[in-house]
Design an enzyme around this catalytic site. Structure first.
Site, PDB file in Angstrom:
ATOM      1  N   ALA A  15       0.841  -1.205   0.000  1.00  0.00           N
ATOM      2  CA  ALA A  15       0.000   0.000   0.000  1.00  0.00           C
ATOM      3  C   ALA A  15       0.874   1.252   0.000  1.00  0.00           C
ATOM      4  CB  ALA A  15      -0.908  -0.015   1.236  1.00  0.00           C
ATOM      5  N   SER A  42       6.660 -11.656  -5.758  1.00  0.00           N
ATOM      6  CA  SER A  42       6.272 -10.644  -6.750  1.00  0.00           C
ATOM      7  C   SER A  42       7.129 -10.647  -8.005  1.00  0.00           C
ATOM      8  CB  SER A  42       6.312  -9.261  -6.109  1.00  0.00           C
ATOM      9  OG  SER A  42       5.394  -9.209  -5.054  1.00  0.00           O
ATOM     10  N   ARG A 101      13.240   3.080  14.898  1.00  0.00           N
ATOM     11  CA  ARG A 101      12.771   4.421  15.286  1.00  0.00           C
ATOM     12  C   ARG A 101      13.298   4.920  16.618  1.00  0.00           C
ATOM     13  NH1 ARG A 101       6.592   3.196  13.920  1.00  0.00           N
ATOM     14  NH2 ARG A 101       6.691   3.369  11.642  1.00  0.00           N
ATOM     15  N   CYS A 130       2.442   6.299  11.690  1.00  0.00           N
ATOM     16  CA  CYS A 130       1.496   7.167  10.973  1.00  0.00           C
ATOM     17  C   CYS A 130       0.683   8.096  11.880  1.00  0.00           C
ATOM     18  CB  CYS A 130       0.566   6.310  10.120  1.00  0.00           C
ATOM     19  SG  CYS A 130      -0.043   4.867  10.989  1.00  0.00           S
ATOM     20  N   GLN A 157      -8.318   4.542  13.513  1.00  0.00           N
ATOM     21  CA  GLN A 157      -7.324   4.225  12.483  1.00  0.00           C
ATOM     22  C   GLN A 157      -7.862   3.346  11.365  1.00  0.00           C
ATOM     23  OE1 GLN A 157      -3.943   4.133  15.954  1.00  0.00           O
ATOM     24  NE2 GLN A 157      -3.369   3.207  14.023  1.00  0.00           N
ATOM     25  N   LYS A 214       3.945   3.705  20.770  1.00  0.00           N
ATOM     26  CA  LYS A 214       4.669   4.387  19.696  1.00  0.00           C
ATOM     27  C   LYS A 214       4.328   5.879  19.741  1.00  0.00           C
ATOM     28  CE  LYS A 214       4.846   0.537  16.436  1.00  0.00           C
ATOM     29  NZ  LYS A 214       4.219  -0.067  15.257  1.00  0.00           N
ATOM     30  N   HIS A 243      -6.631   8.213   8.752  1.00  0.00           N
ATOM     31  CA  HIS A 243      -6.789   8.122  10.207  1.00  0.00           C
ATOM     32  C   HIS A 243      -7.436   9.404  10.743  1.00  0.00           C
ATOM     33  CE1 HIS A 243      -4.417   4.579  10.260  1.00  0.00           C
ATOM     34  NE2 HIS A 243      -3.310   5.017  10.829  1.00  0.00           N
ATOM     35  N   GLN A 316      -3.435   8.239   5.831  1.00  0.00           N
ATOM     36  CA  GLN A 316      -2.437   7.379   6.485  1.00  0.00           C
ATOM     37  C   GLN A 316      -1.346   6.938   5.518  1.00  0.00           C
ATOM     38  OE1 GLN A 316      -1.997   3.764   6.052  1.00  0.00           O
ATOM     39  NE2 GLN A 316      -0.390   3.739   7.608  1.00  0.00           N
TER      40      GLN A 316
HETATM   41  P1  A2P Z   1       5.180  -8.855  -1.730  1.00  0.00           P
HETATM   42  O1  A2P Z   1       4.035  -8.214  -2.445  1.00  0.00           O
HETATM   43  O2  A2P Z   1       6.160  -9.484  -2.657  1.00  0.00           O
HETATM   44  O3  A2P Z   1       4.761  -9.745  -0.599  1.00  0.00           O
HETATM   45  P2  A2P Z   1       1.727  -4.041   2.744  1.00  0.00           P
HETATM   46  O4  A2P Z   1       2.282  -3.233   3.887  1.00  0.00           O
HETATM   47  O5  A2P Z   1       0.757  -3.296   1.909  1.00  0.00           O
HETATM   48  O6  A2P Z   1       1.219  -5.374   3.206  1.00  0.00           O
HETATM   49  O7  A2P Z   1       2.981  -4.361   1.787  1.00  0.00           O
HETATM   50  C1  A2P Z   1       4.124  -5.048   2.246  1.00  0.00           C
HETATM   51  C2  A2P Z   1       5.230  -4.943   1.211  1.00  0.00           C
HETATM   52  O8  A2P Z   1       6.396  -5.560   1.740  1.00  0.00           O
HETATM   53  C3  A2P Z   1       4.951  -5.662  -0.083  1.00  0.00           C
HETATM   54  O9  A2P Z   1       5.540  -4.961  -1.151  1.00  0.00           O
HETATM   55  C4  A2P Z   1       5.644  -7.011   0.111  1.00  0.00           C
HETATM   56  O10 A2P Z   1       6.031  -7.630  -1.081  1.00  0.00           O
HETATM   57  C5  A2P Z   1       6.866  -6.562   0.858  1.00  0.00           C
HETATM   58  N1  A2P Z   1       7.459  -7.666   1.611  1.00  0.00           N
HETATM   59  C6  A2P Z   1       6.878  -8.398   2.583  1.00  0.00           C
HETATM   60  N2  A2P Z   1       7.743  -9.340   3.033  1.00  0.00           N
HETATM   61  C7  A2P Z   1       8.892  -9.185   2.339  1.00  0.00           C
HETATM   62  C8  A2P Z   1      10.158  -9.840   2.331  1.00  0.00           C
HETATM   63  N3  A2P Z   1      10.420 -10.845   3.147  1.00  0.00           N
HETATM   64  N4  A2P Z   1      11.104  -9.398   1.455  1.00  0.00           N
HETATM   65  C9  A2P Z   1      10.847  -8.375   0.626  1.00  0.00           C
HETATM   66  N5  A2P Z   1       9.672  -7.714   0.585  1.00  0.00           N
HETATM   67  C10 A2P Z   1       8.706  -8.113   1.418  1.00  0.00           C
END
Ligand code: A2P
Length: 345
Positions: A15, A42, A101, A130, A157, A214, A243, A316
């Site tokens: 997101a 991905s 952080r 956020c 939120q 936080k 939010h 957010q």
């Molecule tokens: P992916 O789409 O390949 O899972 P959100 O906060 O919207 O859930 O998005 C999380 C983001 O973090 C996505 O782009 C997700 O990629 C990526 N992500 C989650 N786990 C990993 C990981 N182990 N290595 C790299 N990217 C990750």
């Protein structure tokens, strides 16, 4: 010729990641190359950027070769694994997770509040939580005029804070309920459509959840004072991406609502939205897609002579995450702060 920079987005499919893409395109960031990184899941996908389809790569050590800035929004454990490696390769990491952080050597930056903190980075700069970003932007101008003594905050939120999958889940749950089916919760702990629940982050021994702490700890770090007393109740509500926060502020001395209004209306990053005749104040639906934090319902606290009440809403994904990170990147470029100070190559 003005300089341009190689940027990587870690978590590009999420997101916040997709919002980062849009902001980099629309704010004319001085970009040489953009690399999109996510998990193995991905690989094979592409995302559109300025009319071009960019491939998603799986994050790896080599992915950071030649990168100047990493905008990371892939969760705390992914940041813990990769941020150090990116810094070793000479990049500055602007990290949206909570992993770094509260580390003393890591600046926690809201550009409207403490841009000077960015200068002390050692390769990692943290993007605050956020709700804390939205609160800080709204309250800092008031705190500059008369110090804040205590804050009591209640948050409302949106699903976006739990990621793209949580946003999709609320929509699916809503459709299910409207067609007489049960709402299934797989990403979120409970059904959120037509419901709300106290934030589900881990609870401490005092009964506060991590999200609430936080706000307490990060606000103090950003404002540069441990003196402000803060308490918060954080609640997840069935809103997609903005939010809201109800804020009770106790100042050291009285602060008139008129003066607070005047200050808010001329401060950066905030917009006063008040129509007392029409009973129209900030709403998440109006904050969605906007850069500013919307503030309104500023009124005297009838229970305390030094108290003010106010209400705020902010996107957010945008100011609460992606926009703040891009503003930090812009600050680094503008102030020539890209070379990590403690790292020698
Ligand atoms: P992916 O789409 O390949 O899972 P959100 O906060 O919207 O859930 O998005 C999380 C983001 O973090 C996505 O782009 C997700 O990629 C990526 N992500 C989650 N786990 C990993 C990981 N182990 N290595 C790299 N990217 C990750």
């Amino acid at each position: 010729m003005s300089k341009s920079y190689n940027v990587a987005i870690l978590g590009a499919t999420g997101a916040v990641g997709t919002e980062l893409l849009e902001l980099l395109a629309n704010r004319n960031f001085p970009l040489a190359n953009l690399k999109l990184l996510a998990s193995e899941r991905s690989v094979g996908r592409t995302l559109s950027f300025k009319g071009e389809n960019l491939p998603i790569e799986a994050v790896s050590d080599r992915a950071f070769d030649g990168i100047d800035i990493v905008l990371a929004s892939a969760g705390g454990s992914t940041s813990k694994t990769w941020a150090g490696k990116a810094v070793e390769k000479g990049a500055v990491v602007i990290d949206n997770s909570s992993a770094f952080r509260m580390k003393e050597e890591v600046p926690l930056v809201v550009p409207e509040v403490n841009p000077q903190a960015a200068a002390h980075h050692q390769g990692i700069i943290a993007n605050p939580n956020c709700t804390t970003i939205l609160l800080s932007v709204a309250l800092w101008p008031l705190h500059q005029v008369r110090p804040i003594k205590r804050l009591v905050v209640a948050t409302y939120q949106s699903a976006s804070g739990a990621g793209a999958k949580a946003m999709a889940e609320v929509q699916t749950q809503s459709s299910a309920i409207l067609s007489g089916q049960p709402a299934v919760a797989e990403v979120l702990p409970y059904p959120l459509a037509f419901n709300l629940f106290p934030h589900n982050s881990p609870l401490n021994e005092q009964g506060y959840c991590e999200e609430e702490m936080k706000m307490v700890n990060e606000t103090r770090k950003i404002f540069g004072t441990q003196q402000i007393r803060i308490t918060a109740t954080c609640v997840r509500v069935p809103v997609l991406r903005a939010h809201s926060e109800a804020v009770n502020i106790e100042f050291e001395v009285p602060f008139s609502p008129e003066e607070a209004r005047e200050i808010i209306s001329r401060s950066p990053g905030v917009k006063l939205i008040e129509d007392w005749q029409a009973n129209h104040f900030p709403m998440p639906i109006e904050a969605t897609g906007r850069d500013e934090v919307l503030v309104g319902r500023i009124r005297q606290d009838i229970s305390h002579p030094c108290g003010l009440e106010l209400w705020l809403c902010g996107d957010q994904i945008r100011k609460g995450a992606a926009l703040n990170a891009v503003q930090i990147a812009e600050l680094l470029v503008e102030k020539n702060l890209l070379k990590p100070l403690a790292i020698s190559h």
